[in-house]
Structures are given as structure tokens and as C-alpha cells.
Design an enzyme around this catalytic site. Structure first.
Site, PDB file in Angstrom:
ATOM      1  N   HIS A 236       0.895  -1.240   0.134  1.00  0.00           N
ATOM      2  CA  HIS A 236       0.069  -0.138  -0.034  1.00  0.00           C
ATOM      3  C   HIS A 236       0.761   1.281   0.222  1.00  0.00           C
ATOM      4  O   HIS A 236       0.440   2.228   0.792  1.00  0.00           O
ATOM      5  CB  HIS A 236      -0.976  -0.349   1.149  1.00  0.00           C
ATOM      6  CG  HIS A 236      -2.527  -0.850   1.140  1.00  0.00           C
ATOM      7  ND1 HIS A 236      -2.050  -1.639   1.065  1.00  0.00           N
ATOM      8  CD2 HIS A 236      -3.056  -1.019   0.413  1.00  0.00           C
ATOM      9  CE1 HIS A 236      -3.171  -3.093   1.191  1.00  0.00           C
ATOM     10  NE2 HIS A 236      -3.910  -1.869   0.212  1.00  0.00           N
ATOM     11  N   HIS A 240       1.377   1.834  -5.647  1.00  0.00           N
ATOM     12  CA  HIS A 240       0.574   1.207  -5.744  1.00  0.00           C
ATOM     13  C   HIS A 240      -0.897   2.520  -6.051  1.00  0.00           C
ATOM     14  O   HIS A 240      -1.630   1.734  -6.720  1.00  0.00           O
ATOM     15  CB  HIS A 240      -0.184   0.780  -4.197  1.00  0.00           C
ATOM     16  CG  HIS A 240      -1.409   0.051  -4.566  1.00  0.00           C
ATOM     17  ND1 HIS A 240      -2.593  -0.869  -5.157  1.00  0.00           N
ATOM     18  CD2 HIS A 240      -2.338   0.833  -3.735  1.00  0.00           C
ATOM     19  CE1 HIS A 240      -3.281  -1.139  -4.509  1.00  0.00           C
ATOM     20  NE2 HIS A 240      -3.760   0.232  -3.870  1.00  0.00           N
ATOM     21  N   HIS A 276      -6.633   7.578  -2.033  1.00  0.00           N
ATOM     22  CA  HIS A 276      -6.784   6.666  -1.528  1.00  0.00           C
ATOM     23  C   HIS A 276      -6.543   5.851  -0.133  1.00  0.00           C
ATOM     24  O   HIS A 276      -7.714   4.499   0.552  1.00  0.00           O
ATOM     25  CB  HIS A 276      -8.133   5.915  -2.636  1.00  0.00           C
ATOM     26  CG  HIS A 276      -7.091   4.862  -3.257  1.00  0.00           C
ATOM     27  ND1 HIS A 276      -6.589   4.465  -3.981  1.00  0.00           N
ATOM     28  CD2 HIS A 276      -7.010   2.596  -2.384  1.00  0.00           C
ATOM     29  CE1 HIS A 276      -5.398   3.239  -4.739  1.00  0.00           C
ATOM     30  NE2 HIS A 276      -5.931   2.423  -3.547  1.00  0.00           N
ATOM     31  N   ASP A 277      -5.108   5.910  -0.707  1.00  0.00           N
ATOM     32  CA  ASP A 277      -4.569   4.731   0.838  1.00  0.00           C
ATOM     33  C   ASP A 277      -3.704   5.949   1.152  1.00  0.00           C
ATOM     34  O   ASP A 277      -2.617   5.404   2.104  1.00  0.00           O
ATOM     35  CB  ASP A 277      -3.870   3.999   0.070  1.00  0.00           C
ATOM     36  CG  ASP A 277      -4.414   2.415  -0.150  1.00  0.00           C
ATOM     37  OD1 ASP A 277      -5.508   1.988   1.002  1.00  0.00           O
ATOM     38  OD2 ASP A 277      -4.235   1.201  -0.741  1.00  0.00           O
TER      39      ASP A 277
END
Length: 568
Positions: A236, A240, A276-277
Site C-alpha cells: 500500500h 500502488h 485512497h490509501d
């Protein structure tokens, strides 16, 4: 057929035997393991109506159709989860259980549903339905493209660099809209600034910075900030996020999603994908919940990581006006963009996977591919694109798929090691001593990825032509590897785990605790503020109840992706 809609395939077939051997044999072949019990029941009823339409009365047909509609309306977790993943009350029934296969299913249940095995967690489904995201949107105002000389917001890159480096970066961007594009070449060429390059490039593709009156300097600073907030976890990571961003770009352009969205929605979607991460520490939501970390306590055990990502970006944008890329929007547009970002990032919570995909499939069957039909349902398109691209690794070309798999498992195993050291139950697929590399991918593809891409292909035919082709090849590959693993059992270690596996990109994934790190290590201040060079921080540097210096894996939706690419 008794309680057919609520029973597992094994229990369904037991019920069928009561109807006579011949009838049971016929109907048993029609029960599909990849469908949920409710879906199996609905399909059987539909087939019955089609086969007996002439002999059934109008009231009978209406009654059966009503039953079908109820079975497919707003399913709960237990009804939406595929039959092959449901837990059976009868654990023996004369069959020999494959413990390896059961562990994979337990992992899928733990991370992609709210159904949990009693041996690992007492988690119960407290919410019968997935909360519907509010529909309606503020259309993006389209302005004429500015022609003429290049301005500051029309620069090729968001940062200055030598001409040779810029050329190398621009060469890497050739073919960036293709499904087989490799993020790792850009990572090397840009000196680990791949997200800055892609984020800027995609904003420029639609001239969103100009058309939406976004301050170009604020966007450049915001991109540096986002890069600085990603930890150097095995999976993550910044890479990514960049890989998922490129997958979303493919869906928008080559697959045609952009025709369904306004400029404002495309802008919000790109921003959501990039963050998003954000701040992911390599641990999944279940770990944070079981370990009672600050993140879990802050977000009340609900979409812990996803809420943390959203909170992080908006908190910093609120405090630091220099990175507030929404300053040029009016109040209504700002509220809409924020709403979309929240909805899209929360859609990456994999525990909602099956219910969400069922809702999406129902809408596709109802609306088809007509742009006009989707004008009031664009939220779910953006959420689906985000979610499905987040699990895109197994659908990428094989070398990328294998590499991402090894990164993912390396992160899983670090979480498992930390869970052992903390006295917690080791999460499924996080035990380096028992996890099968091939079996984990087969289960992930069979129950999660393949059905998802099949649903999306009904709306976007290009997905079938490009993504499903690669996915089927990779499923065949992992099936072959599973057979090799089984023949190799009895050796000193589990074959196929990252510690014994050479990455498709070269080198052992497990050789370094932070495979994403390249070159000189650049740290972050303890308080989480951005360093002068805008570099990333390692998982061990995260604070606020995150895992300790060991830095562990996160079993979020993304972590589960089987494609893990390793640095050159």
C-alpha cells in the site's frame, strides 16, 4: 425446496435429494457456487417461468416474478455472498475438507464480507444493508479550452528537472492509457515521483486545472504533499496508488467511462484515487480493530483505514491553504467534490464488496449502457471504477501480476508476524508458515476479481477485451502453480511464498522490509508534517496507534490484489 435462498450449496443439494434422485441431479447442476444462495434461487425461478410460461397463469407468473424481485432487492451480506464462500453447518457430510482452500475462503470472508469464521472473530453483521450513497450531482461547468502559448498550469511536469530526466519521463508516458502499461518504469525515470507525474498529466489531459479554475501552484504543492504522506509499505505505497490511478485512467479513456461523467466528477474521481490509501500503514481494518489502535478508536471501528485516508487529506487541506486545491470552487461545488471523494474512497472498504457489486450489477441490468439512463447514478460508476481498479493486479499482464502478488503477501506476512508478537489471532493469509501463494490468488480471482470484472464488462465492453483476457491467463497460471505446490509439499518450507520467490522484476521481495524504498532514505518529521524534499516515510515512522517499528501489512481491499511489482 425449503430454505434454499438462505442455505449453502451443500445444504441446498441435501434438500434436493428429498425431491427424488433424478430431479435432484438435474437441479443440482443448476446451482452455481459463484452465485449467492439468493441469486441461485432467483435464477431457478426465472428458468422455471421461462420453461413453463405457457402453462402458468398470469397470477402465477406475477407471484414468481415478485419472489424473484425480492430475492434480488437490497441483499444482506449473507444473501449476497457467493455460495462457495458461505459457511456450512455440516462440516463433514462424508467429504474431505481441503484445509488450504478453507483458509483462503476464511480470508475472503474476513476481508470482503461481514461474515466471519467463529475461530478467528466473533464479528457479526450489525448492518443488514449497505448504506446507499446519496445521488444527484453538481454538473461541472465546461469552459472553452485555452489556446495559444503554454502557461504555468500547462507545464509538462509539476516540478523542474534536467532535460534528460524530463525526456525519460515523457518517454515512459507513451502508451499510459494502455492496460499493459508498467508503473515501475515511470517510478525509476521520475525518481520515485510517479504519482506527481501521473496526477498532473491526467489533470492536463482534460485541462481540468484551467477549466475548473484550479490554482496550478496549489496543485503542484498538493501533489508533493500527497506523495509525502504515503508510507513505504510493501504493497500500500505511493506506487500502488499510482498504479491504480493509471488503471482508472484506462477505464475513463479506453473503456469509455468519461462519457458518463462531468468534468467536476472526473476531477473529484482522480483526486479520490490519488488519496485512497493516504497514510496506509500496511495493516488491515481487522488488525486495527483487534489491536484497538488510535485509528480504530477514532473511527469507531467503521471503515477504519478508509476514513483515516479521507480525514488526513481534508484535515491538511483545511489547515494549509497552500495545498487547498478546492479554493477556486464555490461552496456548492466544494461540497459536491468533497462528497464524491468521501463516497469513492469509502467504496474501497472491501467488507462491502459483495453487496456493492450486486447493487452495481442490478443497475447495469436495468439501465444498460445508455449514457442518459445513468445520469442520476454516476456515483456508483465512480465507486465501481475505483473499487475494481483497486483490485486490478490479477488482471494485469502476468509479470506485473506475479510481482504485485509477492508484494502483497510480504505485507500480509509482516502483519501476521506483528499479530503473533502482540498475542493476537493471526489474520487469514498472514501466516507465512501456512499460506499458499497460488491458492490465495486462485481464491481471490475466482470469488472477487473475475466476477467483478465480468460485471463491469457488461457496462464497458473494452474490459472484456483487455482485462478479462489477462485475468483468465493468470488464473490458468496460478492453477498450474497450485499443482506444483501440492507436489512440492513435504519440503522444509511452504513453496511459493515471497521469501522463496524471485520477483518478475528481479530480486527477492522479502529481501528488504520496505521493497518500495529506492535510493537514499528520506524521512518525515514525527508530527507528520511534510519534509522539505516532500519524500515518503516508512511504516515504522507512522504515529497515532499505528503498528510499531516492524511496520506491518494492511489487508485492505488493495492489499489483497495479487499483482505485486517489485522495484528494478
Amino acid at each position: 425446496m425449503g430454505r434454499l435462498p438462505n442455505e449453502t450449496p451443500k445444504e441446498q443439494r441435501i434438500q434436493l435429494t428429498k425431491m427424488g434422485a433424478s430431479a435432484a441431479a438435474i437441479l443440482s447442476t443448476q446451482i452455481q457456487d459463484h452465485l449467492s444462495p439468493a441469486e441461485n434461487a432467483a435464477e431457478l425461478l426465472k428458468h422455471f417461468v421461462e420453461s413453463h410460461e405457457r402453462s402458468l397463469s398470469a397470477p402465477d407468473i406475477a407471484t414468481i416474478n415478485f419472489a424473484v424481485s425480492i430475492l434480488t432487492l437490497d441483499p444482506t451480506d449473507s444473501a449476497a455472498v457467493p455460495s462457495g464462500l458461505q459457511q456450512t453447518a455440516d462440516k463433514t457430510n462424508g467429504e474431505t475438507k481441503d484445509e488450504e482452500d478453507e483458509e483462503v475462503k476464511e480470508w475472503l470472508r474476513a476481508d470482503f464480507t461481514r461474515l466471519a469464521h467463529s475461530s478467528t472473530t466473533d464479528r457479526h453483521d450489525m448492518r443488514a444493508k449497505m448504506k446507499k450513497v446519496g445521488l444527484g450531482l453538481v454538473a461541472g461547468k465546461k469552459l472553452a479550452n485555452i489556446m495559444g502559448t503554454r502557461s504555468a498550469d500547462d507545464a509538462a511536469l509539476p516540478f523542474e528537472c534536467p532535460e534528460s530526466e524530463q525526456k525519460a519521463i515523457m518517454d515512459c508516458l507513451k502508451g499510459v492509457g494502455e492496460w499493459n502499461w508498467d508503473i515501475f518504469a515511470l517510478k525509476k525515470a521520475s525518481h520515485h515521483r510517479e504519482l506527481q507525474v501521473l496526477g498532473w498529466h491526467f489533470m492536463q489531459y482534460w485541462q481540468l486545472i484551467t477549466n475548473l479554475n484550479v490554482d496550478p501552484q496549489a496543485m503542484q504543492k498538493w501533489l508533493r504533499f500527497v506523495q509525502s504522506q504515503y508510507n513505504e509499505t510493501e504493497y500500500h505505497s505511493l506506487t500502488h496508488a499510482s498504479d491504480v490511478l493509471q488503471a482508472v485512467f484506462f477505464m475513463l479513456t479506453k473503456a469509455g467511462v468519461e462519457k458518463y461523467l462531468s468534468e467536476l466528477e472526473i476531477f473529484a474521481l482522480l483526486v479520490a484515487v490519488m488519496v485512497h490509501d493516504l497514510g496506509h500503514d500496511g495493516m488491515n481494518n481487522n488488525f486495527h480493530k483487534n489491536a484497538k489502535t488510535d485509528r480504530a478508536l477514532t473511527h469507531n471501528d467503521v471503515s477504519i483505514q478508509e476514513n483515516h485516508h479521507i480525514m488526513t487529506v481534508f484535515t491538511h487541506m483545511h489547515k494549509n491553504k497552500d495545498i487547498n486545491i478546492l479554493a477556486g470552487f464555490d461552496a456548492a461545488q466544494t461540497a459536491e467534490i468533497r462528497r464524491i471523494i468521501i463516497a469513492v474512497v469509502l467504496a474501497t472498504d472491501m467488507s462491502k464488496h459483495f453487496v456493492f457489486m450486486k447493487d452495481f450489477q442490478n443497475l447495469i441490468e436495468k439501465k444498460g449502457q445508455s449514457v442518459e439512463e445513468w445520469h442520476d447514478s454516476t456515483d456508483i460508476i465512480m465507486q465501481a471504477v475505483m473499487h475494481i481498479c483497486d483490485i486490478s493486479n490479477p488482471a494485469r499482464p502476468r509479470d506485473l501480476a506475479i510481482a504485485w502478488t509477492d508484494r502483497c503477501l510480504a505485507e500480509f506476512f509482516r502483519q501476521g508476524d506483528l499479530e503473533k508478537s502482540m498475542g493476537l489471532v493471526v489474520s487469514p493469509q498472514c501466516n507465512r508458515d501456512t499460506t499458499s501463494r497460488a491458492a490465495s490468488q486462485i481464491g481471490f480471482i475466482k470469488f472477487i476479481v473475475h466476477p467483478s470484472y465480468t460485471v463491469l464488462s457488461a457496462l464497458l465492453p473494452e474490459v472484456e477485451a483487455k482485462c478479462l483476457v489477462e485475468l483468465n491467463k493468470n488464473l490458468e497460471y496460478w492453477t498450474e502453480q497450485a499443482e506444483i505446490e501440492k507436489r512440492s509439499k513435504g519440503t522444509n518450507s511452504m513453496p511459493g511464498t515471497p521469501s522463496q520467490t524471485k520477483s518478475a522484476k528481479g530480486g527477492n521481495v522479502a529481501d528488504s522490509p520496505t521493497p518500495d524504498r529506492g535510493g537514499e532514505s528520506k524521512g518525515k518529521e514525527a508530527n507528520g508534517s511534510q519534509t522539505a524534499n516532500g519524500s515518503q516515510k516508512t511504516a515504522s515512522q507512522t504515529a497515532n496507534g499505528n503498528p510499531t517499528a516492524t511496520g506491518s501489512p494492511d489487508m485492505k481491499p488493495n492489499m489483497l490484489s495479487p499483482l505485486s511489482v517489485v522495484d528494478e
